[in-house]
Design a protein around this motif. Sequence first.
Motif, PDB file in Angstrom:
ATOM      1  N   ALA A 191       0.814  -1.221   0.000  1.00 60.14           N
ATOM      2  CA  ALA A 191       0.000   0.000   0.000  1.00 60.14           C
ATOM      3  C   ALA A 191       0.845   1.267   0.000  1.00 60.14           C
ATOM      4  N   ALA A 192       2.161   1.128   0.009  1.00 58.97           N
ATOM      5  CA  ALA A 192       3.050   2.277   0.206  1.00 58.97           C
ATOM      6  C   ALA A 192       3.330   3.028  -1.092  1.00 58.97           C
ATOM      7  N   ASP A 193       3.459   4.346  -0.961  1.00 61.98           N
ATOM      8  CA  ASP A 193       3.998   5.167  -2.048  1.00 61.98           C
ATOM      9  C   ASP A 193       5.519   5.182  -1.989  1.00 61.98           C
ATOM     10  N   LEU A 194       6.047   5.013  -0.791  1.00 59.19           N
ATOM     11  CA  LEU A 194       7.494   5.028  -0.566  1.00 59.19           C
ATOM     12  C   LEU A 194       7.819   4.036   0.539  1.00 59.19           C
ATOM     13  N   TRP A 195       8.873   3.251   0.339  1.00 63.07           N
ATOM     14  CA  TRP A 195       9.390   2.399   1.406  1.00 63.07           C
ATOM     15  C   TRP A 195      10.618   3.065   2.011  1.00 63.07           C
ATOM     16  N   LEU A 196      10.637   3.190   3.320  1.00 66.37           N
ATOM     17  CA  LEU A 196      11.870   3.475   4.044  1.00 66.37           C
ATOM     18  C   LEU A 196      12.300   2.138   4.633  1.00 66.37           C
ATOM     19  N   PHE A 197      13.282   1.533   4.017  1.00 58.80           N
ATOM     20  CA  PHE A 197      13.646   0.156   4.344  1.00 58.80           C
ATOM     21  C   PHE A 197      14.792   0.153   5.349  1.00 58.80           C
ATOM     22  N   VAL A 198      14.535  -0.395   6.525  1.00 59.00           N
ATOM     23  CA  VAL A 198      15.500  -0.345   7.624  1.00 59.00           C
ATOM     24  C   VAL A 198      16.086  -1.735   7.847  1.00 59.00           C
ATOM     25  N   THR A 199      17.408  -1.790   7.892  1.00 58.26           N
ATOM     26  CA  THR A 199      18.074  -3.052   8.190  1.00 58.26           C
ATOM     27  C   THR A 199      19.282  -2.758   9.070  1.00 58.26           C
ATOM     28  N   SER A 200      20.033  -3.778   9.384  1.00 58.97           N
ATOM     29  CA  SER A 200      21.204  -3.622  10.247  1.00 58.97           C
ATOM     30  C   SER A 200      22.329  -4.483   9.701  1.00 58.97           C
ATOM     31  N   ALA A 201      23.518  -4.301  10.250  1.00 54.22           N
ATOM     32  CA  ALA A 201      24.661  -5.096   9.795  1.00 54.22           C
ATOM     33  C   ALA A 201      24.407  -6.584   9.987  1.00 54.22           C
ATOM     34  N   ALA A 202      23.714  -6.917  11.068  1.00 53.29           N
ATOM     35  CA  ALA A 202      23.445  -8.327  11.355  1.00 53.29           C
ATOM     36  C   ALA A 202      22.422  -8.920  10.397  1.00 53.29           C
TER      37      ALA A 202
END
Length: 201
Positions: free
Chosen positions: A167-178
């Motif tokens: 449903a998103a117009d924009l993804w802010l995709f959050v991840t980490s080194a792990a």
Amino acid sequence: MNGAQKLTEAFEQLKSALPLAQYPLPLDGVDTLRGLATSLTQQVRDYLLPRASKLDAPLLAVVGGSTGAGKSTLVNSLLRAHVTRPGVLRPTTKSPVLICHPEDEEWFRSERILPDLVRTDAQLHDSRALQIVPFEDLPPGLALLDAPDIDSIDDDNRTLARQLLLAADLWLFVTSAARYADAVPWDYLRQAAERNTVVSV
């Protein structure tokens, strides 16, 4: 009937037709086809129809990603306020939290977008609830949504996260080194690229 109305009608017809696609035989790849049909139905209902019915609707930026990557912390940092509660236990965010300007609150409280989710004013541990938080300092026309983990051990969390991302117009995709090399986030990013979704990692 103008162009927008014709487009809306076409999407309504598509939404009605999609459930008619049945895959009753236990053939190879049938689960993939069923999943694709479900995803397409959700995207028509949760993204295409709302956009076609109101072309100037507020944009929805969904903050999604891996378990424990700091999605809620990022949202709070962007807003410079404690709006969504980070969790200690995994999976963390259970019910999604949508933050919008008060002028846009009526749009997001309506059932035109994400109609399956019950609107609430409190953050609940319920994947069927959507907390709406009006926030004066967020510009009108933009909403942030703190989504559940895409790689959660909880099936409901994963299903809801997928629905919200569609449903998103924009993804802010959050991840980490792990979590950077995990297969699940990369699979989502590939899907986003295929749909030409705007993504920020």
